[in-house]
Design an enzyme around this catalytic site. Sequence first.
Site, mmCIF file in Angstrom:
data_model
loop_
_atom_site.group_PDB
_atom_site.id
_atom_site.type_symbol
_atom_site.label_atom_id
_atom_site.label_comp_id
_atom_site.label_asym_id
_atom_site.label_seq_id
_atom_site.Cartn_x
_atom_site.Cartn_y
_atom_site.Cartn_z
ATOM 1 N N GLU A 73 -18.439 5.441 8.957
ATOM 2 C CA GLU A 73 -17.896 6.541 8.154
ATOM 3 C C GLU A 73 -17.282 7.619 9.044
ATOM 4 O OE1 GLU A 73 -17.109 9.177 4.892
ATOM 5 O OE2 GLU A 73 -17.166 7.027 5.250
ATOM 6 N N HIS A 76 -13.953 6.595 10.630
ATOM 7 C CA HIS A 76 -12.882 6.732 9.639
ATOM 8 C C HIS A 76 -12.451 8.195 9.515
ATOM 9 C CE1 HIS A 76 -11.559 6.755 5.187
ATOM 10 N NE2 HIS A 76 -10.550 6.317 5.929
ATOM 11 N N HIS A 134 -8.317 7.786 -3.799
ATOM 12 C CA HIS A 134 -8.284 7.915 -2.342
ATOM 13 C C HIS A 134 -7.564 6.721 -1.712
ATOM 14 C CE1 HIS A 134 -9.398 9.829 1.304
ATOM 15 N NE2 HIS A 134 -10.322 8.969 1.667
ATOM 16 N N HIS A 255 -7.798 -8.926 -12.682
ATOM 17 C CA HIS A 255 -7.140 -8.850 -11.367
ATOM 18 C C HIS A 255 -6.545 -10.204 -10.986
ATOM 19 C CE1 HIS A 255 -6.158 -7.629 -7.369
ATOM 20 N NE2 HIS A 255 -7.080 -8.366 -6.791
ATOM 21 N N HIS A 316 -6.698 -8.420 3.325
ATOM 22 C CA HIS A 316 -6.153 -8.456 1.965
ATOM 23 C C HIS A 316 -5.687 -7.057 1.546
ATOM 24 C CE1 HIS A 316 -5.511 -10.447 -1.811
ATOM 25 N NE2 HIS A 316 -6.336 -9.656 -2.473
#
Length: 367
Positions: A73, A76, A134, A255, A316
């Site tokens: 975290e 990032h 986000h 999806h 992906h």
Amino acid sequence: MKRFSVLVNCTLLLTLMVIALGAYTRLTDAGLGCPDWPGCYGKFHAPVLDHHIAAAQAQFPHLEVDPYKARNEMLHRYIAGLLGLAIAAIFFGSYYLKQYRLLATGLLLLVIFQAALGMWTVTLNLLPLIVLAHLLGGFALLCLLALLRAEIYWRQQQVIATATTSSNTRATEPALSAGLGFGYVVLLVLIAQITLGGWTSTNYAAAVCSQLPFCEAGWQERFSLSLVFHLPLGHETYEYGVLPYEARMSIHVLHRIGAICTLLVFGAFLIWSWRRARGVFMRRLVVAMAILLLVQVMLGLINIVMLVPLWNAVAHNLVAALLLMLLLVFLRQMQLRKIQLRQIATNPTPVTAPVITQVAPGKTIVN
């Protein structure tokens, strides 16, 4: 201008890194690796050493301190902070150069909003709608930076063309420019599919179905569109998901259906564009998008068969961002060609616009 161009290039790469790290953080369940913001357990570094872990545990006794998740975290956040500084530099650089101010201002406002979304992601305990926003904000940053980089490149080529081409320059590929509406439809389909993918991930529905082509037997009876678009609210935390199986299965199946629709629509657009494109530049963009589309399908199938392996899932996510970026650049070039054709139709005098046509490798004509 050269330094500004290098800055934009580096920021574009930095954005790709932030998108990949964001996906990695989400997929390793590290979104709440640090329960506070912008620091981590009251510090501006992850608790890695034993005494740091003990201090964090004492400060947050109701939580289990996980150094691995906290490190993911904070990494990032560090890179995202660096990205924010780079975009601020682009903003001030654009005003110094008196060029690209609109794009630079949009980038600065968007990255500020992204920081707020990052904070709300933590303070609202991974509320899916905020996490999805986000994610989409990161994709939007990448696309704006790509458009800025493309505008710089086209303007540079226009300067070269002004000195090397004759006054009889005219727009090319009118047949390709006529398909701009088709391109916008493909763009909307791709954005919808990316949004569905983000919704699948943020609701922890990626590994719900492991059978092809849609899901395990009996999914038709359990599928519900109302459950797909249900907003889970009022929970203390959304980590690991709060929706029932039927809702997650419905999101996942939709999806997959969206992936098939996107493949067909996008593929048709690429075939249509290939048949009408004459310049090497545009054809290379078509080939790049076709390769990325096929890679994305392969990555999606691997996610299903191998139950969402980490690095494949990150790839992906990243390929989806690259597809969106290239499509927007392609459509922008089509738009410039259409504008030039309209100007030529209404004005008999030669018109110079930043439209690139490569008639052979190494030889570029800007129309």
